[in-house]
Design a protein around this motif. Sequence first.
Motif, PDB file in Angstrom:
ATOM      1  N   ARG A  89      59.735 -46.420 -28.459  1.00 27.05           N
ATOM      2  CA  ARG A  89      58.760 -46.832 -27.448  1.00 27.05           C
ATOM      3  C   ARG A  89      57.719 -47.760 -28.055  1.00 27.05           C
ATOM      4  NH1 ARG A  89      53.093 -46.422 -26.143  1.00 27.05           N
ATOM      5  NH2 ARG A  89      52.954 -46.730 -23.912  1.00 27.05           N
ATOM      6  N   ASP A 125      57.752 -45.594 -18.500  1.00 26.52           N
ATOM      7  CA  ASP A 125      56.611 -45.949 -19.330  1.00 26.52           C
ATOM      8  C   ASP A 125      55.560 -46.688 -18.506  1.00 26.52           C
ATOM      9  OD1 ASP A 125      55.110 -47.929 -21.261  1.00 26.52           O
ATOM     10  OD2 ASP A 125      55.855 -46.267 -22.477  1.00 26.52           O
ATOM     11  N   TYR A 159      53.950 -41.950 -21.151  1.00 23.66           N
ATOM     12  CA  TYR A 159      55.138 -41.714 -21.977  1.00 23.66           C
ATOM     13  C   TYR A 159      54.882 -40.521 -22.893  1.00 23.66           C
ATOM     14  CZ  TYR A 159      59.519 -43.003 -24.156  1.00 23.66           C
ATOM     15  OH  TYR A 159      60.815 -43.009 -24.578  1.00 23.66           O
TER      16      TYR A 159
END
Length: 187
Positions: A89, A125, A159
């Motif tokens: 991420r 996200d 997230y």
Amino acid sequence: PVPIEVLVSALDVSYRDWLNSIESEGPAWGLLYREPSADGQTAVYRLRNSVVINTLVETINGGRLGYSGEVEQLVKLLRACTGTNPVYREFCVSILAPRKNLSHLGYLEGVQLYDAALSALPFGDRTLMHQKGLWIKDKGNNPLLAKEVLEGALRTNPYPYTARGEAEEHIHTSLAATILDAADAKQ
């Protein structure tokens, strides 16, 4: 820097093959160097210097007009971010969240990158959705579509295991600006 997890996944090679390629006399030796990630959880790789960066980007783009080769390789890297480790991420955010990094790209190329990251990550996200909405508003000049994406960002949970999440206030501010842009454009 590109995390080793992203590299080996995007290149579809084993960790051992990757490590062999960067050791002395390996094909990537001297082009990349290894360093610990900011959180110390993994190793990341950087290109040696601006000469290597410029040569690599020029080679990837193949002398074509535009940045299609660069976008193609970035899509491949972003699509490799399928793991739950936070490093995946964080890599996506480092590429896409400072939209100025993408300013040289066309609107559809940027959307392609955002879509690649959002579809690869195992969880929604909020930060990437927010940045995609702003990309659509600013680069695509489409405030109505941007409004939809920003509203989706508000519905998206932060997230998991994110050290720095996207504040709802920032998204609300972007949404208000987008609504004003739509009103100004009489959309």
